[in-house]
Scaffold this motif. Structure first.
Motif, PDB file in Angstrom:
ATOM      1  N   GLY A  89      72.351  59.701  53.935  1.00  0.00           N
ATOM      2  CA  GLY A  89      70.935  60.040  54.016  1.00  0.00           C
ATOM      3  C   GLY A  89      70.105  58.817  54.381  1.00  0.00           C
ATOM      4  O   GLY A  89      69.168  58.900  55.178  1.00  0.00           O
ATOM      5  N   ASP A 186      61.330  63.864  54.718  1.00  0.00           N
ATOM      6  CA  ASP A 186      62.608  63.854  54.000  1.00  0.00           C
ATOM      7  C   ASP A 186      62.632  65.147  53.188  1.00  0.00           C
ATOM      8  O   ASP A 186      61.909  65.284  52.200  1.00  0.00           O
ATOM      9  CB  ASP A 186      62.636  62.598  53.111  1.00  0.00           C
ATOM     10  N   SER A 208      69.584  63.985  53.438  1.00  0.00           N
ATOM     11  CA  SER A 208      70.806  63.423  52.890  1.00  0.00           C
ATOM     12  C   SER A 208      71.707  64.633  52.706  1.00  0.00           C
ATOM     13  O   SER A 208      71.467  65.464  51.824  1.00  0.00           O
ATOM     14  CB  SER A 208      70.534  62.749  51.548  1.00  0.00           C
ATOM     15  N   THR A 210      74.546  64.527  51.669  1.00  0.00           N
ATOM     16  CA  THR A 210      75.263  64.191  50.427  1.00  0.00           C
ATOM     17  C   THR A 210      74.899  65.151  49.294  1.00  0.00           C
ATOM     18  O   THR A 210      75.705  65.391  48.400  1.00  0.00           O
ATOM     19  CB  THR A 210      74.833  62.762  50.013  1.00  0.00           C
ATOM     20  N   LYS A 211      73.690  65.682  49.345  1.00  0.00           N
ATOM     21  CA  LYS A 211      73.161  66.467  48.229  1.00  0.00           C
ATOM     22  C   LYS A 211      73.567  67.940  48.393  1.00  0.00           C
ATOM     23  O   LYS A 211      74.732  68.239  48.358  1.00  0.00           O
ATOM     24  CB  LYS A 211      71.647  66.271  48.142  1.00  0.00           C
TER      25      LYS A 211
HETATM   26  C1  LIG Z   1      69.811  60.882  48.080  1.00  0.00           C
HETATM   27  C2  LIG Z   1      68.558  60.825  48.831  1.00  0.00           C
HETATM   28  C3  LIG Z   1      68.434  59.985  49.954  1.00  0.00           C
HETATM   29  C4  LIG Z   1      69.536  59.074  50.396  1.00  0.00           C
HETATM   30  O1  LIG Z   1      70.702  59.750  50.723  1.00  0.00           O
HETATM   31  P1  LIG Z   1      72.177  59.095  50.678  1.00  0.00           P
HETATM   32  O2  LIG Z   1      73.024  60.141  51.277  1.00  0.00           O
HETATM   33  O3  LIG Z   1      72.458  58.817  49.242  1.00  0.00           O
HETATM   34  O4  LIG Z   1      72.104  57.848  51.480  1.00  0.00           O
HETATM   35  C5  LIG Z   1      67.229  59.983  50.611  1.00  0.00           C
HETATM   36  N1  LIG Z   1      66.197  60.762  50.214  1.00  0.00           N
HETATM   37  C6  LIG Z   1      66.280  61.571  49.153  1.00  0.00           C
HETATM   38  C7  LIG Z   1      65.109  62.391  48.745  1.00  0.00           C
HETATM   39  C8  LIG Z   1      67.464  61.642  48.423  1.00  0.00           C
HETATM   40  O5  LIG Z   1      67.552  62.454  47.361  1.00  0.00           O
END
Ligand SMILES: *Cc1c(COP(=O)(O)O)cnc(C)c1O
Length: 408
Positions: A89, A186, A208, A210-211
């Motif tokens: 992210g 974001d 991201s 990742t979430k």
């Molecule tokens: C986790 C997150 C990020 C960063 O993402 P990564 O995948 O951990 O680098 C950026 N913005 C928000 C709102 C997030 O929750």
């Protein structure tokens, strides 16, 4: 290889079938192209590819077939013309911002940001001669007062981390466009299911992955979505020459994650709404912030721009940091972690973890008190989660009463 897309599909269908390109084997599941490079039939074919006369792949730092399927599926979901998958992210945030600024430019951002986003804007950009102004994102007058003729980017997240404030995306987009700046949103906390920033007037949306997109706590990843011209002219050169590219393996995991995104996010949101109602009625809870409730400070903006609540809840315990720590230490099913959007419910104490590096005043300004906790709701049974919290909060309430008895 042939790809297909249909922009009339509803999201659940798009998330299962969108952007698939099948190899001659006709595999059902998306193929994972774990390859760095590509071979050419002839020297002439290689030359044509490098000249851009032939559309094929060259090198996975620039583009990769599995990553391209993820990008296409995200475009279909978001209604974007083009996308680039990123390694995380933060790679998405950094690359999008770098694509939007040069020395001498000015950026305006909301103060309430994910910690590393705030670092890029507040600390990193000024070292490259890009000035930044931070505003209270919920106050449109502050955005208006902050933009200048040399402002090229506005940046915000909504709902914000961890206090779940809601910023009026359409109104901030209008302010950006008056000076010809791009609004970058974001959209991690809202998820692509509950909010579509591009449709609200934003120019760029980042995630991201990742979430919620992975959703099961496995891989890092991210994505930048915008119009084709900006992605090709401003973002693509950064991919080619600075390498924030998404791994094909991680792109494949994200594609599988997207298939179940609506099931997971709908269930997590429904459970979060139940937990929010439970917490709102708990005597140890001084403040509950949940975007799906009428008592949210920006409830009317939430109704206007979001189609669902949130998988996250913020709440403040009356007993301050001791009560918050006791609650974290008292839960069993819910795990202590700074991550979010996972199948597992995760709780964190922002003041001492994700927002520890901020100065005390900055935390106070954002409303991140010692008693505040952020809960990312997972896929467990809601009754088990409420029972877990009830046990833990009972302990924290007792501890708080004990503490106040001692000081009384
Ligand atoms: C986790 C997150 C990020 C960063 O993402 P990564 O995948 O951990 O680098 C950026 N913005 C928000 C709102 C997030 O929750």
């Amino acid at each position: 290889m042939s790809g297909y897309q249909d922009r009339t599909w509803r999201p659940a269908t798009t998330l299962v079938h969108g952007g698939i390109t099948r190899s001659p084997f006709g595999e059902t599941s998306e193929a994972m192209f774990l390859t760095q490079g590509f071979v050419y039939d002839s020297a002439e074919a290689a030359e044509a590819r490098f000249k851009g006369e032939d559309e094929g792949f060259i090198y996975s730092r620039y583009a990769n077939p599995t990553v391209a399927m993820f990008e296409e599926r995200m475009c279909l979901l978001e209604g974007a013309e083009a996308a680039r998958g990123t390694a995380s992210g933060m790679a998405a945030v950094n690359t999008a911002i770098m694509a939007a600024v040069k020395a001498g430019d000015h950026v305006v951002a909301a103060k309430a940001l994910f910690g590393s986003c705030r670092y890029i804007i507040e600390t990193l950009l000024p070292t490259f001669g890009v000035e930044a102004t931070l505003v209270d994102g919920t106050d449109l007058e502050q955005w208006k007062a902050a933009v200048r003729p040399n402002t090229t980017a506005l940046f915000l997240e909504s709902p914000t981390n961890p206090t779940l404030e809601i910023i009026d995306i359409a109104a901030v987009a209008d302010i950006a466009h008056v000076v010809g700046a791009r609004l970058i949103v974001d959209n991690v906390f809202a998820t692509p299911l509950w909010q579509s920033p591009l449709k609200l007037g934003a120019d760029v949306v980042i995630y991201s992955a990742t979430k919620h997109i992975d959703g099961q706590g496995r891989c890092l990843g991210g994505v930048i979505l915008s119009d084709e011209e900006w992605i090709e002219e401003k973002v693509h050169p950064l991919f080619k020459h600075t390498g924030p590219s998404l791994s094909p393996f991680n792109a494949w995991v994200m594609l599988k994650g997207l298939e179940t995104l609506p099931l997971r996010v709908e269930r997590q949101t429904a459970t979060a709404a139940m937990i929010a109602d439970y917490l709102a009625g708990h005597q140890g809870v001084a403040r509950l912030i949940y975007p799906g409730r009428d008592d949210h400070p920006q409830a009317s903006v939430a109704r206007k721009q979001m189609t669902g609540g949130s998988t996250l809840i913020a709440f403040e315990l009356a007993g301050g940091k001791p009560a918050a720590f006791a609650a974290c230490n008292g839960v069993d099913i819910i795990k202590i972690s700074n991550n979010l959007g996972d199948a597992k419910s995760l709780i964190c104490h922002p003041a001492t973890t994700t927002h520890q590096s901020l100065k005390e005043e900055a935390r106070a300004e954002l409303g991140i008190s010692g008693g505040m906790l952020r809960l990312s709701v997972g896929l467990e049974d809601p009754d088990d989660l409420i029972a877990d919290l009830d046990k833990a909060l009972g302990q924290s309430v007792t501890l708080h009463r004990g503490a106040s008895l001692e000081t009384a």
